[in-house]
Each structure stands twice: as structure tokens, then as C-alpha cells.
Design an enzyme around this catalytic site. Sequence first.
Site, PDB file in Angstrom:
ATOM      1  N   GLU A 124       0.760  -1.239  -0.072  1.00 44.28           N
ATOM      2  CA  GLU A 124      -0.029  -0.166  -0.057  1.00 44.28           C
ATOM      3  C   GLU A 124       0.956   1.214  -0.020  1.00 44.28           C
ATOM      4  OE1 GLU A 124      -3.127   0.299   3.066  1.00 44.28           O
ATOM      5  OE2 GLU A 124      -3.522   2.016   2.709  1.00 44.28           O
ATOM      6  N   GLY A 154      -0.031  31.050 -10.773  1.00 43.15           N
ATOM      7  CA  GLY A 154      -0.442  32.267 -10.185  1.00 43.15           C
ATOM      8  C   GLY A 154      -2.028  31.871  -9.875  1.00 43.15           C
ATOM      9  N   GLY A 155      -2.842  33.113 -10.068  1.00 44.21           N
ATOM     10  CA  GLY A 155      -4.407  32.877  -9.815  1.00 44.21           C
ATOM     11  C   GLY A 155      -5.138  31.828 -10.516  1.00 44.21           C
ATOM     12  N   GLY A 183      -2.495   5.514   4.521  1.00 41.66           N
ATOM     13  CA  GLY A 183      -1.415   4.487   4.496  1.00 41.66           C
ATOM     14  C   GLY A 183      -0.599   4.373   5.672  1.00 41.66           C
ATOM     15  N   GLY A 184      -0.988   4.927   6.614  1.00 43.06           N
ATOM     16  CA  GLY A 184      -0.076   5.540   7.736  1.00 43.06           C
ATOM     17  C   GLY A 184       0.370   6.785   7.646  1.00 43.06           C
ATOM     18  N   GLN A 244      14.319  34.164 -14.054  1.00 41.70           N
ATOM     19  CA  GLN A 244      15.318  33.207 -13.355  1.00 41.70           C
ATOM     20  C   GLN A 244      14.667  32.455 -12.255  1.00 41.70           C
ATOM     21  OE1 GLN A 244      18.767  34.496 -11.211  1.00 41.70           O
ATOM     22  NE2 GLN A 244      20.267  33.428 -12.804  1.00 41.70           N
TER      23      GLN A 244
HETATM   24  C1  LIG Z   1      -9.421  10.284   2.135  1.00 37.07           C
HETATM   25  C2  LIG Z   1      -9.227   9.215   2.992  1.00 37.07           C
HETATM   26  C3  LIG Z   1      -9.185   7.917   2.677  1.00 37.07           C
HETATM   27  C4  LIG Z   1      -8.939   6.822   3.693  1.00 37.07           C
HETATM   28  N1  LIG Z   1      -8.939   5.511   3.263  1.00 37.07           N
HETATM   29  C5  LIG Z   1      -9.102   4.420   4.217  1.00 37.07           C
HETATM   30  C6  LIG Z   1      -9.255   3.282   4.177  1.00 37.07           C
HETATM   31  O1  LIG Z   1      -9.821   2.771   3.001  1.00 37.07           O
HETATM   32  N2  LIG Z   1      -9.491   2.089   4.874  1.00 37.07           N
HETATM   33  C7  LIG Z   1      -9.072   2.634   6.378  1.00 37.07           C
HETATM   34  O2  LIG Z   1      -8.983   1.629   7.055  1.00 37.07           O
HETATM   35  N3  LIG Z   1      -8.568   4.068   6.560  1.00 37.07           N
HETATM   36  C8  LIG Z   1      -8.656   5.040   5.536  1.00 37.07           C
HETATM   37  N4  LIG Z   1      -8.306   6.300   5.997  1.00 37.07           N
HETATM   38  C9  LIG Z   1      -7.835   6.636   7.186  1.00 37.07           C
HETATM   39  C10 LIG Z   1      -6.324   6.946   7.413  1.00 37.07           C
HETATM   40  O3  LIG Z   1      -5.610   5.832   7.309  1.00 37.07           O
HETATM   41  C11 LIG Z   1      -6.098   7.669   8.677  1.00 37.07           C
HETATM   42  O4  LIG Z   1      -6.799   8.806   8.685  1.00 37.07           O
HETATM   43  C12 LIG Z   1      -4.732   7.860   9.146  1.00 37.07           C
HETATM   44  O5  LIG Z   1      -4.081   6.339   9.329  1.00 37.07           O
HETATM   45  C13 LIG Z   1      -4.499   8.765  10.211  1.00 37.07           C
HETATM   46  O6  LIG Z   1      -5.364   8.122  11.497  1.00 37.07           O
HETATM   47  P1  LIG Z   1      -6.184   9.351  12.069  1.00 37.07           P
HETATM   48  O7  LIG Z   1      -6.968  10.044  10.790  1.00 37.07           O
HETATM   49  O8  LIG Z   1      -7.048   8.820  13.049  1.00 37.07           O
HETATM   50  O9  LIG Z   1      -5.016  10.469  12.797  1.00 37.07           O
HETATM   51  P2  LIG Z   1      -4.520  10.250  14.304  1.00 37.07           P
HETATM   52  O10 LIG Z   1      -3.852   8.857  14.377  1.00 37.07           O
HETATM   53  O11 LIG Z   1      -5.486  10.528  15.210  1.00 37.07           O
HETATM   54  O12 LIG Z   1      -3.008  11.127  14.197  1.00 37.07           O
HETATM   55  C14 LIG Z   1      -3.385  12.465  14.202  1.00 37.07           C
HETATM   56  C15 LIG Z   1      -2.019  13.087  14.222  1.00 37.07           C
HETATM   57  O13 LIG Z   1      -1.193  12.898  15.276  1.00 37.07           O
HETATM   58  C16 LIG Z   1       0.026  12.314  14.753  1.00 37.07           C
HETATM   59  N5  LIG Z   1       0.241  10.956  15.487  1.00 37.07           N
HETATM   60  C17 LIG Z   1      -0.362   9.921  15.990  1.00 37.07           C
HETATM   61  N6  LIG Z   1       0.483   9.150  16.486  1.00 37.07           N
HETATM   62  C18 LIG Z   1       1.642   9.723  16.714  1.00 37.07           C
HETATM   63  C19 LIG Z   1       2.982   9.362  17.290  1.00 37.07           C
HETATM   64  N7  LIG Z   1       2.836   8.126  17.974  1.00 37.07           N
HETATM   65  N8  LIG Z   1       3.697  10.052  17.113  1.00 37.07           N
HETATM   66  C20 LIG Z   1       3.809  11.071  16.503  1.00 37.07           C
HETATM   67  N9  LIG Z   1       2.756  11.677  15.885  1.00 37.07           N
HETATM   68  C21 LIG Z   1       1.670  10.754  16.030  1.00 37.07           C
HETATM   69  C22 LIG Z   1      -0.456  11.597  13.216  1.00 37.07           C
HETATM   70  O14 LIG Z   1       0.793  11.602  12.540  1.00 37.07           O
HETATM   71  C23 LIG Z   1      -1.305  12.888  12.844  1.00 37.07           C
HETATM   72  O15 LIG Z   1      -0.461  14.093  12.377  1.00 37.07           O
HETATM   73  C24 LIG Z   1      -8.398   7.208   4.925  1.00 37.07           C
HETATM   74  C25 LIG Z   1      -8.562   8.346   5.612  1.00 37.07           C
HETATM   75  C26 LIG Z   1      -8.854   9.533   4.356  1.00 37.07           C
HETATM   76  C27 LIG Z   1      -8.654  11.060   4.783  1.00 37.07           C
END
Ligand SMILES: Cc1cc2nc3c(=O)[nH]c(=O)nc-3n(C[C@H](O)[C@H](O)[C@H](O)COP(=O)(O)OP(=O)(O)OC[C@H]3O[C@@H](n4cnc5c(N)ncnc54)[C@H](O)[C@@H]3O)c2cc1C
Length: 381
Positions: A243, A340-341, A364-365, A280
Site C-alpha cells: 500500500e 498564479g491565480g 496508508g499510515g 530566473q
Molecule cells: C481520504 C481518506 C481515505 C482513507 N481511506 C481509508 C481506508 O480505505 N481504510 C482505512 O482503514 N482507513 C482509511 N483512511 C484513514 C487513514 O488511514 C487515517 O486517517 C490515518 O491512518 C491517520 O489516522 P487518524 O486520522 O486517526 O489520525 P491520528 O492517528 O489521530 O493522528 C493525528 C496526528 O497525530 C499524529 N500521531 C499519531 N500518533 C503519533 C505518534 N505516536 N507520534 C507522533 N505523531 C503521532 C499523526 O501523525 C497525525 O499527524 C482514509 C483517510 C482519508 C482521509
Amino acid sequence: MIPRTIFEPEHEQFRESVRKFFESHAVPYHAQWEKDGQIDRALWNKAGEMGFLAPSVPEEYGGMGLDYLYNTVMDEEMAKLGLSGPGFHLQNDITVPYLVKHASEAQKQKYLPKCLSGEMIVAIAMTEPGTGSDLQGVKTTAIADGDEYVINGSKTFITNGQQADLVIVVCKTDPNAGAKGISLLLVEAGTPGFEKGSNLEKIGLKAQDTSELFFQDVRVPKENMLGEEGMGFVYLMQDLPQERLTIAVMATAGMEATLQQTVDYVKERKAFGQPIANFQNTQFKLAQMDAEITAMRVFVDRCIELHVQGKLDAVTASKAKMLASDLQNKVIDECLQLHGGYGYMWEYPVARAFADARIQRIFGGTNEVMKIIISRELLAD
Ligand SMILES: Cc1cc2nc3c(=O)[nH]c(=O)nc-3n(C[C@H](O)[C@H](O)[C@H](O)COP(=O)(O)OP(=O)(O)OC[C@H]3O[C@@H](n4cnc5c(N)ncnc54)[C@H](O)[C@@H]3O)c2cc1C
């Protein structure tokens, strides 16, 4: 220019038919699909007829048993055309591979032919309203009751969620066992108690449907377990690298296309009586982006090559995802600035690319999670 060496002539032929297919069946309709919040379901069936869905499925189930380079070709062509609506990469690179690797023979016979034809769209539901990055913290439960599991919980942000016919649900079959209590269950649309929420409104990927999913006392037979009970977390860790590589592949192809569009634009657009390409600042920005994209292209291609050989490790895949999506966001932001705009206008591909690219650093994490994975290995004794 460093020539790409990973593709054979048959991949390039495939590329040509993929491109023609999308140019005639998707490009003219994409703007409308963005307004609709989802693509026309019929595109799945058309793509299935052409053999563009899950090309890696083995021949015994009606597939072509092709290597990941064919998936790459599909992903690249869609990214280059700005087709962020069709969630084919999710089916081809993520969900169907779970079925190929972990499904029982009966599940494969039941589902794979339909996945290939486009009759069945498969989503994967990991994220919950309260848990994203911390996958081990999922709260959805699947408790054994006789020959069935009873599922309760909710998921959010699920790609292809509205159109999905089958969902791979990440749930806890043993809520007290941490990661070892996580399993993957197959839930078909229409199963009593399984409801899809509204199509979520997003800042990008406008034509891709994204949903909340609700499970209330959903009963599924025990045969719906994907692989072994309690192995869900292990399967997720094994399969997430593909992924993440896919995200890097789409990011790199996407930014290459946006850079080319920007090169064309700056030669046409005039300011102070001359094309903005003459300044440039424009030249230096383009040169910097081109050099960085070239380096990324070489790295990502090497990752693809290693993956096809079964040698891409999870940490390197995380590096590719993080670096490519960060660079994509930086490049597209610079390209928008050079427009630009007009760059802020939805009708310009760079505007759409800008909105679409933002999620690449999150799903994807998140890229912070990628840094955790990379540093963990670096600091391991
Ligand atoms: C358009 C879209 C499509 C998606 N599709 C899928 C899908 O098909 N299936 C599915 O299961 N999910 C899906 N997701 C979910 C996506 O994988 C999660 O949004 C993502 O893994 C982050 O989880 P969260 O939103 O709960 O953020 P959180 O885990 O709440 O994170 C919030 C913030 O805290 C940070 N953070 C969290 N833990 C730590 C740590 N230990 N150290 C430092 N920073 C940290 C994160 O990096 C982030 O900046 C989708 C999301 C979107 C928006």
C-alpha cells in the site's frame, strides 16, 4: 535523463491500452463525478471487461497472474491523468491481494471472479472514529457465538465505502489480547445490521467515495474469517508495504505530470511583456523540482523492482511513502505558485492535484508513523 529500466515491452503495451481506456471512459466524465462525489459504477465493469482489475489474480480464478509492474502501470497512468476518483488502486493493490494471500479456497472461488469483473468492489476498514494511527487500539469487536461472529463497532474514512460490496473489517475477536486479538472478517453489503453512513465531504479526491460504516449486531458465519483468527495484525503489517509503495508510485507519477503541465504553462503565460519562463526564479524553481523528482524516480523505481522480486522491506517502503508524498506536496505547491491565480482555479489540473495530494501524507499510515517505523529500526540494538 536517466532511462527507466524496470518495464518490458509488454508492460508498455499494457500502458498504452490503459491510457486509451481512461482517456475515453474516465477523463471526459471526471469533473461530473467530482460533483457527484463518486464515479459511475459502470466504469468498474468496463475496466473488468478490459482485464484492468486485479491483474495479479492467478489464472485459476480467472485472472492473469501478472506481476506488480502491471499494477504500477495502472496507478501511474491514472495519476498522470489526474484521475483520483476511481479507487482501482485500492482493489488492485490492497484489498484483492489480501484475498489472494489469505482467503480460503471457498472464499477465493466465491469472490475473486467477481472482483475481476468489477461486479464486486472490496473495501478495507481499519480506521475508526477514535483510532487511526494506533491500529492496535481498534474497538470494533467480533465475538464468537456458535457458528457465527457478532460484530459491533464503527469505522470511518473508508475508501470506496459507498460502492463497496464486500468489506474486510479489522476487528477484535479477543478484545483482551492486544494485537494478537485482531482478526480480519469479510462482511458483505446488505448483511443485516451493517449500514453505510453518508459519503464524506473532503477537500480533495472529490470523485472518490469515502464513508463511515456502522456494525450493529452484524452476524457473519465463521467461514467469513479471512485467514486465521488472531492473525489480522500480522497480515496488516505484511501487506501495508505494498500500500505504501503504491502511494509513492502515484505520488511520483503525479508530480512528474504536474511539473510537465507547469513547464508548458510558463512558456505560454506572459508577465511584464515576456513569458514567465524567462524569469530566473521560474527557471530555478523548475530546475530544483526536476532534479528532486529525478532522484525520487530512481529511488521509487528501485523499490518497485525490489518489490517485484519479493525483497522490499517494510522500512524501505515507509521511506518511499514518506519521501515521495512529502516531495509531491512540495512540488505541487511550487507548481501552483507558478500558475498564479489560475493555479487556484478548480478547472486547472494543478489545483486538483494540490487538493488531491494532501491526503498522501496522511493515509496508508501518516508520515509521522513512517518516521516511527524508520527510526525504530535505526535505533534497534
Ligand atoms: C481520504 C481518506 C481515505 C482513507 N481511506 C481509508 C481506508 O480505505 N481504510 C482505512 O482503514 N482507513 C482509511 N483512511 C484513514 C487513514 O488511514 C487515517 O486517517 C490515518 O491512518 C491517520 O489516522 P487518524 O486520522 O486517526 O489520525 P491520528 O492517528 O489521530 O493522528 C493525528 C496526528 O497525530 C499524529 N500521531 C499519531 N500518533 C503519533 C505518534 N505516536 N507520534 C507522533 N505523531 C503521532 C499523526 O501523525 C497525525 O499527524 C482514509 C483517510 C482519508 C482521509
